[in-house]
Design an enzyme around this catalytic site. Structure first.
Site, mmCIF file in Angstrom:
data_model
loop_
_atom_site.group_PDB
_atom_site.id
_atom_site.type_symbol
_atom_site.label_atom_id
_atom_site.label_comp_id
_atom_site.label_asym_id
_atom_site.label_seq_id
_atom_site.Cartn_x
_atom_site.Cartn_y
_atom_site.Cartn_z
ATOM 1 N N GLU A 63 18.818 -14.335 -27.084
ATOM 2 C CA GLU A 63 18.651 -12.992 -27.440
ATOM 3 C C GLU A 63 19.749 -12.271 -26.243
ATOM 4 O OE1 GLU A 63 14.466 -12.231 -27.173
ATOM 5 O OE2 GLU A 63 14.548 -12.287 -29.200
ATOM 6 N N ASP A 67 8.577 -15.958 -34.307
ATOM 7 C CA ASP A 67 8.364 -15.320 -33.181
ATOM 8 C C ASP A 67 6.975 -14.704 -33.083
ATOM 9 O OD1 ASP A 67 8.534 -14.062 -30.713
ATOM 10 O OD2 ASP A 67 9.915 -12.461 -31.483
ATOM 11 N N GLU A 84 1.717 -8.744 -28.940
ATOM 12 C CA GLU A 84 3.190 -8.007 -29.269
ATOM 13 C C GLU A 84 2.999 -7.650 -30.909
ATOM 14 O OE1 GLU A 84 6.764 -10.030 -28.481
ATOM 15 O OE2 GLU A 84 7.858 -8.540 -29.460
HETATM 16 O O1 GCW Z 1 8.814 -11.944 -28.950
HETATM 17 C C1 GCW Z 1 10.285 -11.563 -28.444
HETATM 18 C C2 GCW Z 1 10.164 -10.072 -27.750
HETATM 19 C C3 GCW Z 1 10.826 -10.084 -26.488
HETATM 20 C C4 GCW Z 1 10.712 -11.444 -25.779
HETATM 21 C C5 GCW Z 1 11.197 -12.627 -26.449
HETATM 22 C C6 GCW Z 1 10.971 -13.714 -25.910
HETATM 23 C C7 GCW Z 1 10.786 -11.743 -23.229
HETATM 24 O O2 GCW Z 1 10.249 -9.217 -28.674
HETATM 25 O O3 GCW Z 1 10.532 -9.163 -25.799
HETATM 26 O O4 GCW Z 1 11.438 -11.203 -24.416
HETATM 27 O O5 GCW Z 1 10.614 -12.453 -27.735
HETATM 28 O O6 GCW Z 1 10.202 -14.530 -26.153
HETATM 29 O O7 GCW Z 1 12.023 -14.206 -24.808
#
Ligand code: GCW
Length: 655
Positions: A269, A348, A376
């Protein structure tokens, strides 16, 4: 004499209310050995007495002896054994952490049985805080935090008064957690200084953590050799870069001799990583590992690596494949003190995903599994969503199925069981008072992955709310099964990502459909779901060992809750229960709303049995959960009704 630590007067005691510790407060408690964590047992007893208004115990009061002498052979660090001797109790452990774990066990379960031996299944039981040193306008100081701001950082530094940090460490230790990553894996400018100008503060926190049997870790930025070291590259094979990391590690360990090590999000990311220099993840992890090795430190290297700039038109790339594709070819190339930290699923932290095939694929590399306690994608601590059943299912998933060698995720994740924390500086620590159950259950499952999530719910609620059976029955009805409810409302048959982009709360069926994130469901007028088969799809199903691969590959044997994760399925397809796919989507959504209404009503039946504040905070959130459930139902049923043209068999209201 131990100093009585004031309990935190304005905060919720979670599962550690003093009233539950009367038996310990009234006893003659002696501690023999165990260093700083052993000494914390005495601090805790002094606190209990102060809070309960009890003086020194009578000379003939029962005795509780906590000792590191004579611990049973083979107990792992942090483990303990309890022995009854008439009214007296002896807790034996190999170390101070074990004494403390035994103490907290006796607080949570006052009648801890004679002959109890508790031994953690894995050495690393960790919480990762995604805490930043400064707040931003959107998420405050905790990325994906739904419980207020960081308990650790404020205004660009570590807080002066560590009272709340102490409370957090207590919660961790009380469920057997022993490792804490202090800062967000996304390391920004301010947090880079944790290895540098803020190091004295890190040492202060580590001292406190040590007294709770917890070691601290730092998330580091892979490009620190440039930003902090003044180099022009962060190439892991450049000797100057290696020297930078060695010097950094040496400095850190002078300040914090028992530092756990580094946690790293690299080439993920947009975070910097070895790819910029044509190097791979093994090169990247090993340069850090070699700097830490002389100090017995470890690198936790995250495998959350995928193309976040994907072209949605490109049907050949599948984000679900990415971690396995990147890391399996590197198996065997990582140094011994590298642990690969793998998210529980391939995408995720969705409410439903298959188990990440990478967890079972690394035979020569130490692996840890990462869960998300912060909600989340599961209702952001507005919804009740008890996640322990999900974690339990993952930990029990057996990659060895169909072979003579059982290999559950718990067996494979020898490097640790890790989760993203759901704690902030909110009054009740977790935003939603009932989200405390998730923190509790995560710690207990990390300790022993065989524990039953429903039993853990009972253990948590009894410790938290006391022995009022009617109240406990009510709490159970509000919390149990809530993971499934969230799934029913938001992720039909394994299809995820129908969520509002960025903040991830509430429905937006096509919110992620034409984005660069690799998160698609491909709904059209005929059907929905992602073909991840080997025969006609992305081939993701083939990343599993044969028994699982075959089961997922075939529409007829694929578990229904994952059907749309693995297959693109027509709306008219008949499911095992006889109804069509689209009818199932309607039904689970309408049922989900009813289910949430039932939970809200059930809370009202018992709310007057808890303190006013808890009653009200839960009530407010349940009202929001009802509203949100209705919104999910309306949007998703309407979307699929319009897409398919299929009427609801029960003629319910669709827009
Ligand atoms: O779940 C996603 C999130 C990000 C997060 C990323 C990760 C810390 O939206 O906010 O960043 O994963 O796990 O690195």
């Amino acid at each position: 004499m131990p100093t009585p630590q004031p309990w935190f007067p304005d905060t919720h005691p979670c599962w550690l209310p003093a009233a539950r510790g009367r038996h310990l407060a009234a006893a003659r408690v002696e501690v023999d050995g165990g260093g700083p964590a052993g000494a914390t047992v005495l601090d805790e007893v002094a606190s209990l007495r102060a809070e309960l208004g009890l003086g020194e115990p009578a000379a003939d009061a029962p005795r509780w002896l906590f000792t590191t002498a004579g611990a049973p052979d083979g107990l792992r660090p942090g483990g303990f054994a309890v022995h009854h001797d008439g009214a007296d109790r002896v807790v034996r452990a190999p170390d101070g952490a074990g004494l403390l774990h035994g103490f907290y066990r006796a607080l949570v379960v006052p009648d801890v049985l004679d002959g109890t031996v508790e031994d953690p299944a894995v050495d690393l039981r960790m919480l990762d805080s995604w805490d930043n040193m400064t707040a931003d306008g959107v998420m405050g100081s905790v990325e994906r935090g739904y419980a207020g701001d960081s308990v650790l950082f404020r205004d660009g530094r570590v807080v002066e008064d560590l009272t709340r940090v102490r409370g957090f460490l207590r919660l961790m230790a009380s469920v057997g957690l022993n490792a804490w990553a202090l800062n967000n894996v996304n390391v920004h400018d301010a947090e880079r200084g944790l290895v540098d100008e803020h190091l004295p503060d890190v040492a202060r926190v580590a001292d406190l953590a040590r007294s709770f049997g917890v070691r601290v870790w730092l998330s580091v930025d892979f490009s620190s050799p440039i930003s902090l070291g003044g180099l022009d590259v962060a190439d892991p094979l450049d000797e100057r870069v290696a020297a930078f990391w060695r010097e950094t590690a040496d400095r850190l360990y002078r300040a914090v001799p028992d530092l756990g090590g580094f946690l790293v999000k690299a080439d993920s990311e947009g975070r910097p990583g070895p790819h910029a220099y044509g190097r791979d993840h093994a090169d990247g992890a090993n340069v850090l590992a070699r700097a830490l090795a002389p100090h017995s430190g470890t690198v936790l290297w995250r495998c959350f690596v995928y193309d976040h700039r994907q072209d949605w038109r490109d049907r050949s790339t599948d984000r679900a494949r990415a971690a396995h594709d990147h890391f399996v070819p590197l198996d065997g190339r990582f140094d011994d003190n590298v642990v690969l930290q793998v998210k529980n699923g391939p995408m995720d932290f969705q409410v439903r995903e298959p188990v990440s095939p990478l967890l079972g694929a690394l035979r020569e590399t130490t692996t840890a599994v990462e869960f998300q306690v912060t909600q989340e994608y599961t209702g952001q601590q507005q919804h009740v969503c008890y996640l322990a059943p999900q974690w339990s299912e993952v930990l029990r998933f057996d990659f060895g199925e169909g072979t003579s060698e059982p290999r559950t995720v718990a067996d494979c994740a020898r490097g640790g069981v890790v989760a993203v924390s759901n704690v902030g500086d909110s009054w009740c620590w977790t935003g939603h008072p009932l989200a405390q159950a998730n923190l509790f259950a995560f710690g207990r499952l990390a300790w022993d992955p065989r524990l039953d999530p429903d039993a853990l719910l009972g253990e948590w609620s009894r410790a938290t709310f006391g022995d009022d059976e009617e109240l406990l029955a009510g709490v159970h009805d509000v919390v149990a099964g809530s993971w499934r409810t969230y799934e029913d409302l938001t992720a039909p048959l394994g299809v995820g990502w129908m969520v509002s982009p960025h903040h991830h709360y509430g429905p937006d069926v096509e919110g992620y459909e034409y984005t660069a994130w690799g998160t698609y469901h491909f709904a059209d007028r005929d059907g929905v779901g992602v073909d991840r088969t080997v025969a006609t799809g992305t081939g993701y199903a083939g990343q599993y060992p044969p028994a699982h691969a075959a089961r997922y590959e075939d529409l007829a044997t694929c578990p229904e809750e994952l059907l749309l994760f693995f297959h693109h399925v027509g709306y008219g397809h008949r499911l095992s229960t006889g109804e069509t796919l689209v009818q199932r989507i309607y039904d689970t959504h309408f049922a989900g709303v009813e289910d949430v209404r039932r939970r809200a009503a059930r809370w009202e039946e018992v709310a007057d049995r808890v303190d006013e504040r808890t009653a009200q905070e839960v009530r407010t959130r349940l009202a929001e959960q009802v509203r949100s459930a209705q919104e999910w139902c309306d949007r998703i049923t309407t979307y699929f009704h319009r897409a398919s043209g299929a009427p609801d068999a029960h003629g319910r209201r669709i827009f």
